[in-house]
Design an enzyme around this catalytic site. Structure first.
Site, PDB file in Angstrom:
ATOM      1  CD  GLU A   3      78.499 106.193  42.006  1.00 47.39           C
ATOM      2  OE1 GLU A   3      79.204 104.965  42.155  1.00 47.39           O
ATOM      3  OE2 GLU A   3      77.684 106.256  41.156  1.00 47.39           O
TER       4      GLU A   3
ATOM      5  CG  ASP B 158      74.272 110.258  41.155  1.00 53.76           C
ATOM      6  OD1 ASP B 158      74.353 110.149  42.603  1.00 53.76           O
ATOM      7  OD2 ASP B 158      74.902 110.893  41.034  1.00 53.76           O
TER       8      ASP B 158
END
Length: 378
Positions: free
Chosen positions: A140, A78
């Site tokens: 994350e 991400d």
């Protein structure tokens, strides 16, 4: 079958939106980029498993070889959101300019998987003795959901792990954690001409601030780690807002603060210290002070300083390991095996407009990954 080139994989990663955010309007999920990664690694010969952690949120685990132990190359798929008005390049396109790759995720950090792919594609696997794993996680940048889920459900235990965050190819052996809380004080509003008519939340917050600043001094005095440039935990008062008018008694005031604990300070112990610091103020003003976390806390992390993995990777990278103050998924993956953070690009580019990775990192990164795979899987 003609395999995609390094550049084609890199472009595919950057062009596929995988923004994660606590703001639902920006939270786009990572399913599409995980699907692409899964196919690329299958094409190179890996067995691949994709796990849906939450709707639209996926982890990918790819495996080459068999047996116990081996090496895990990990990272998050991400990215953070972006401010389009501050970018000179398209965030969702890989742009080559002035010997740099520009794009969202070029350095932080899904571009790392293009380097892993290229190293694996060029490897002669005929003499492999231990498995190589590749882990791509979700979220994350928000909750560390992917790393937490993987660690809790890991079906294997590697010998070592490398997380490919941007460290300029310097091995990182430790970093501080991150805890962020909101303190909300509820007073009683009223006309400022008669203070007795209300309870001023700003005045109560003054007592909260004083207590937290005392705790900050205590943390500096009682905790010290010589391996860090800033050797003590830090406590920062980051945001405060209260009241709505100069002629009204403030009915509500909210503070946001963070603490960056050293490795070895437990999250439960830190939470007890934070709550104990405010105990007297809460007793004085019962029911008026509420403390809530702003995100799931992240502990500090440190790979055991004398572990041979550190020396081994220092030898591969030809540079000494360091510690840093920012956070990664290392505290969670360290629960499985000795873990280092090591990857291409500079952390200075993370979360910045016109994020880029210099061409200077391309060959050295593939070389470091290839040497690491040969060292721990052959």
């Amino acid at each position: 079958m003609q395999l995609p080139s390094f550049l084609e994989v890199y472009k595919g990663l950057i062009s596929t939106d995988s923004i994660s955010s606590t703001d639902p309007s920006w939270d786009h999920g990572n399913e599409k980029v995980i699907e692409k990664m899964a196919q690329w690694f299958k094409d190179v010969g890996f067995s691949v498993e994709v796990v849906e952690v939450e709707p639209g949120k996926h982890n990918m685990v790819a495996k080459m070889g068999s047996g116990e132990g081996g090496l895990l190359l990990a990272g998050h798929s991400d990215t953070v959101p972006f401010d389009e008005g501050r970018w000179n390049f398209d965030p969702h396109a890989l742009t080559e300019h002035n010997n740099r790759f520009y794009g969202l995720g070029t350095a932080d950090m899904k571009g790392f998987f293009a380097f892993v792919y290229e190293a694996a594609k060029k490897m002669d696997w005929s003499k492999q003795t231990k498995p190589l794993y590749v882990l791509a996680t979700c979220d994350e940048e928000t909750t560390m959901l992917g790393a937490r889920h993987f660690t809790e459900n890991a079906p294997f235990k590697p010998d070592y792990c490398i997380i490919g965050e941007p460290t300029s190819l310097v091995p990182i052996r430790g970093h501080k954690g991150h805890v962020a809380n909101a303190v909300r004080v509820t007073g009683k509003s009223g006309h400022s001409s008669d203070p007795a008519l209300g309870v001023n939340a700003i005045e109560i917050m003054h007592e909260v601030l004083f207590a937290l600043m005392q705790l900050r001094d205590k943390l500096v005095k009682e905790y010290h780690h010589p391996g860090f440039a800033i050797p003590s935990p830090t406590l920062n008062l980051g945001h405060i807002h209260g009241g709505d008018s100069a002629n009204r008694i403030c009915g509500c005031c909210e503070l946001h603060y963070d603490v960056r604990p050293l490795p070895g300070i437990s999250l439960d112990g830190l939470d007890n210290m934070l709550r104990s610091a405010l105990k007297e103020v809460e007793a004085k003003w019962p029911g008026r002070i509420e403390i809530t976390p702003l995100h799931e806390p992240i502990p500090g992390y440190e790979c055991q300083h004398d572990h041979p993995f550190i020396g081994g990777m220092e030898s591969v990278c030809e540079t000494e390991s360091q510690t840093v103050n920012y956070c990664t998924e290392a505290p969670f993956l360290q629960e499985l095996c000795p873990t280092l953070v090591l990857g291409p690009g500079s952390i200075d580019q993370a979360h910045q407009p016109d994020e880029f990775l210099s061409f200077d990192f391309i060959d050295p990164t593939i070389d470091v990954l290839s040497k690491s795979i040969r060292k721990y899987c052959f």
